[in-house]
Write a protein that holds these residues in place. Structure first.
Motif: not given
Length: 444
Positions: A21-22, A25, A29, A136, A139, A145, A148, A152
């Motif tokens: 997930r990271w 992300l 981004t 996102i 994820s 969220r 995140a 982002y």
């Protein structure tokens, strides 16, 4: 009293720790930086482009609006294709094509050529926003969220703001704007390679605790028809958010902010571009801080706290815009403070409105919903504000236009958002019940 079973606890833990997930992300981004650069490049360098090609504010409005007009038909098409073609493939192809068109835009010898290739570049990037936002939501679970989304938008915003003054310095050279466009095209191509190598798609619904241990076909709940996909506009919360976006003139500041400091306050293009730095830093603090604020207020005022924060963000933006655009200050550093405050208050918006939309809409409908928001409604707002402001600015001046769009309409928007106090809790509960039913059906 509800008893949480070990199985439910394990599912919730897995949903809050989706693999890659990271990494995903930060890859997304980087793409958002490109989107911001595509929007801001021509605006930042427009005073120089205008001198080279003999243009005025009206041409800037057309340039900004054209890229948004193509989003209306093409945005949903990109998202529809992503339901049949891997999302990673879509992002790789679109960023690579954007690089090609950006390169060609740098060779433009007339406004018509610049308009054509800049519009084509926008057309290739238009589907990335909804797809990235839906990834996102797949994820990160609802509790994470906002953070995140804050990263982002925030990281992309601050990087874009740091690029702004660098790009602005290119205005010192007659062909500097061309090098700016060529540099952005190179970033697009490098990003497409990065996506191909690094990005791993989690699959639709991967961050929902009710669906996390199911196959993706079961998480999706079956294929959606086009009519079913667009019917998401009937969700009351989403309908309010669409109206809110039409009333949001924030984007006008991004288009005409540097031009305002040049034409209304007398600063040079290179100096005016420096104001993008505090704006970007403020935006970054707003997004990252907004993510933390959402987590805090969710504990204090579940569901309705997000609505309150969103309204406060509008009021803060209108106040900062009133100070920064309606008063002529002798010293440039005062504008830097105002620009930072405007960026801070604007940065709060995506960390609140995106999680609100994601929580009130089913997983498989989020990408179509975000496509409606980001590639139809928001572009229409861009067109209305950019063309209208460009034309009116030639008659009334940017200061007057800014007052009505950045102050008055934003305050009206804050009032409209009050409807969410009723619709949002209801829609969140509907989604929870529907996900529970989908799990029972999949396991039956």
């Amino acid at each position: 009293m509800t008893v949480t079973t070990p199985t439910a606890t394990i599912r919730a833990n897995k949903a809050s720790h989706v693999k890659h997930r990271w990494r995903n992300l930060f890859t997304l981004t980087g793409i958002n930086v490109i989107e911001n650069a595509e929007t801001g490049m021509a605006s930042t360098l427009f005073p120089t482009i205008a001198k080279a090609l003999d243009l005025n504010n009206g041409h800037l409005g057309i340039l900004a609006a054209a890229g948004k007009i193509v989003a209306v038909p093409l945005g949903p098409v990109w998202v529809a294709v992503s339901n049949r073609v891997p999302r990673r493939t879509i992002m790789v192809v679109s960023t690579a094509l954007a690089g090609v068109f950006g390169l060609l835009a740098g060779f433009a010898e007339s406004f018509e050529m610049l308009l054509l290739f800049n519009t084509l570049m926008a057309a290739t990037l238009v589907g990335i926003g909804p797809i990235a936002n839906s990834v996102i939501s797949d994820s990160f679970d609802d509790a994470h969220r906002a953070r995140a989304v804050g990263i982002y938008f925030g990281v992309a915003g601050v990087l874009s703001s740091l690029l702004g003054p660098v790009v602005g310095q290119l205005s010192r050279f007659d062909s500097g704007w061309r090098w700016g466009l060529w540099g952005m095209s190179a970033i697009c191509i490098l990003s497409s390679i990065g996506i191909l190598v690094v990005f791993k798609d989690p699959g639709v619904g991967a961050a929902e605790k009710q669906l996390v241990d199911l196959d993706e076909s079961d998480r999706r709940g079956g294929a959606q028809s086009f009519r079913e996909a667009v019917s998401v506009v009937k969700v009351p919360t989403f309908a309010v958010m669409l109206l809110s976006r039409l009333l949001s003139g924030h984007m006008l500041f991004l288009v005409f902010g540097v031009q305002f400091l040049v034409t209304e306050r007398g600063f040079s293009n290179a100096v005016a571009a420096i104001a993008i730095v505090p704006y970007g830093l403020g935006f970054f603090l707003g997004t990252v801080g907004g993510g933390l604020l959402v987590s805090w207020i969710d504990r204090k005022l579940p569901l309705r706290g997000r609505v309150l924060l969103l309204q406060l963000a509008q009021v803060c933006f209108a106040t900062a815009a009133l100070l920064g655009t309606q008063h002529a200050f002798e010293h440039f550093w005062v504008y830097l403070i105002c620009w930072g405050a405007i960026g801070l208050s604007q940065g709060l918006n995506p960390t609140i409105n995106r999680p609100i939309i994601m929580a009130s809409i089913m997983p498989e409908s989020r990408a179509p919903a975000l496509a409606v928001l980001m590639t139809i409604v928001e572009p229409l707002a861009w067109v209305i504000y950019a063309l209208g402001a460009g034309a009116l600015a030639n008659v009334l001046g940017l200061q007057t236009v800014f007052f009505f769009v950045l102050v008055v309409m934003i305050l009206i928007n804050a009032v409209v958002l009050s409807a969410l106090y009723v619709t949002y809790p209801r829609d969140v509960h509907k989604v929870e019940h529907a996900l529970d039913a989908r799990r029972r059906e999949a396991l039956s």
